[in-house]
Write an enzyme that holds these catalytic residues in place. Structure first.
Site, PDB file in Angstrom:
ATOM      1  N   GLY A  25      27.309  13.988 -10.617  1.00  0.00           N
ATOM      2  CA  GLY A  25      27.855  14.837  -9.500  1.00  0.00           C
ATOM      3  C   GLY A  25      26.576  14.777  -8.211  1.00  0.00           C
ATOM      4  O   GLY A  25      25.267  15.194  -8.440  1.00  0.00           O
ATOM      5  N   GLU A  99      39.278  15.116  -7.724  1.00  0.00           N
ATOM      6  CA  GLU A  99      38.701  14.182  -7.047  1.00  0.00           C
ATOM      7  C   GLU A  99      39.825  13.357  -6.540  1.00  0.00           C
ATOM      8  O   GLU A  99      39.313  11.874  -5.975  1.00  0.00           O
ATOM      9  CB  GLU A  99      37.426  13.373  -7.736  1.00  0.00           C
ATOM     10  CG  GLU A  99      36.510  14.253  -8.275  1.00  0.00           C
ATOM     11  CD  GLU A  99      35.690  15.044  -7.303  1.00  0.00           C
ATOM     12  OE1 GLU A  99      35.295  14.463  -6.038  1.00  0.00           O
ATOM     13  OE2 GLU A  99      35.150  16.196  -7.609  1.00  0.00           O
TER      14      GLU A  99
HETATM   15  C1  SIN Z   1      30.775  14.823  -6.499  1.00  0.00           C
HETATM   16  O1  SIN Z   1      30.410  15.952  -6.159  1.00  0.00           O
HETATM   17  O2  SIN Z   1      30.158  14.036  -7.234  1.00  0.00           O
HETATM   18  C2  SIN Z   1      31.846  14.098  -5.657  1.00  0.00           C
HETATM   19  C3  SIN Z   1      32.371  14.809  -4.491  1.00  0.00           C
HETATM   20  C4  SIN Z   1      32.636  16.002  -4.448  1.00  0.00           C
HETATM   21  O3  SIN Z   1      33.350  16.681  -5.418  1.00  0.00           O
HETATM   22  O4  SIN Z   1      32.059  16.888  -3.516  1.00  0.00           O
END
Ligand code: SIN
Length: 193
Positions: A25, A99
Site C-alpha cells: 500500500g 480500489e
Molecule cells: C494504495 O493505497 O496502495 C492504493 C491507493 C489508495 O487506495 O489510496
C-alpha cells in the site's frame, strides 16, 4: 476501459489456491487498514513514484466532481516506500471493491526497509488508460483541487493530510506529497479532514 475494475481484477489473478498474499500500500492503504491482516511491515518498490494523478469518483469525490488520490507512475530511477500487509486471499474481495475506481492489481517485488529481504506481492495501480485518470498537474493546482473535493469517504484533504502524516511516521521524504500538503495548508479556504 471502465473505471470499475472489480471483475477484471478477479479474472486476472485468482488467489484462492494461496495461503496468504502480500499487498503493498502506498496511498490510503498505508494509514487506513480496514481489513484483517496477519502482519505488516514497511517496504519499498523500485521503478515507481507516488503521484496524486488519479481521480476519485467513489471515495474522495463524486463522478461530477472527482477528488484526487494517489497512484503509481513508472519511473525507472525512483522508488516508493509504503506499507506491506500479509493477508489471506479472501481479503481481496473487500480490497477489489475499495480500489474499484480504476485500479488494477499487479504482482511485483517489494524490498523490506528493515533488512535485505524481498517478497513478491500485489499492488493496486491506476494507469493512464483508466476512465477516472486525471493526470499531471502542478502541486499548487492539485492542492486547490483537493481543497474543493469531498466524497462518501470524507474530505479529499483528509486523504492527503493523513497520508503525509503517515509518511512522516515512516520517515519517508516524499517531496510531491509534502509540496501538496504545504500548498493546501496555505489556502485560506482549506477544508481539513
Ligand atoms: C494504495 O493505497 O496502495 C492504493 C491507493 C489508495 O487506495 O489510496
Amino acid at each position: 476501459m471502465s473505471h470499475n475494475t472489480i471483475l477484471e481484477n478477479q479474472k486476472r489473478q485468482p488467489l484462492d489456491h494461496l495461503d496468504s498474499v502480500w499487498l503493498f500500500g502506498y496511498g490510503s492503504l498505508i494509514y487506513k487498514a480496514d481489513f484483517p491482516y496477519l502482519q505488516r511491515k514497511p517496504a519499498r518498490i523500485h521503478g515507481w513514484q507516488r503521484r496524486f494523478w488519479q481521480g476519485s469518483h467513489d471515495h474522495r469525490g463524486t463522478p461530477e466532481h472527482p477528488g484526487r488520490v494517489a497512484t503509481l507512475i513508472e519511473a525507472p530511477a525512483e522508488s516508493c516506500v509504503g506499507m506491506a500487509y500479509e493477508v489471506t486471499p479472501d481479503v481481496f474481495a473487500h480490497l477489489d471493491h475499495r480500489e474499484k475506481n480504476g485500479y488494477l492489481r499487479f504482482f511485483t517485488e517489494f524490498e523490506w526497509l528493515d533488512n535485505d529481504g524481498a517478497v513478491e506481492g500485489l499492488v493496486y495501480v491506476a494507469g493512464p488508460d483508466n476512465a477516472a485518470y486525471l493526470g499531471q498537474a502542478s502541486e499548487a493546482d492539485i492542492a486547490e483541487h483537493i481543497a474543493g473535493a469531498t466524497g462518501p469517504s470524507g474530505p479529499n484533504s483528509e486523504y492527503l493530510l493523513k497520508l503525509a502524516e503517515a509518511l512522516r511516521e515512516l520517515k519517508v521524504n516524499d517531496p510531491h506529497v509534502f509540496a501538496i500538503e504545504s500548498a493546501l495548508q496555505a489556502l485560506p479556504s482549506r477544508r481539513l479532514g
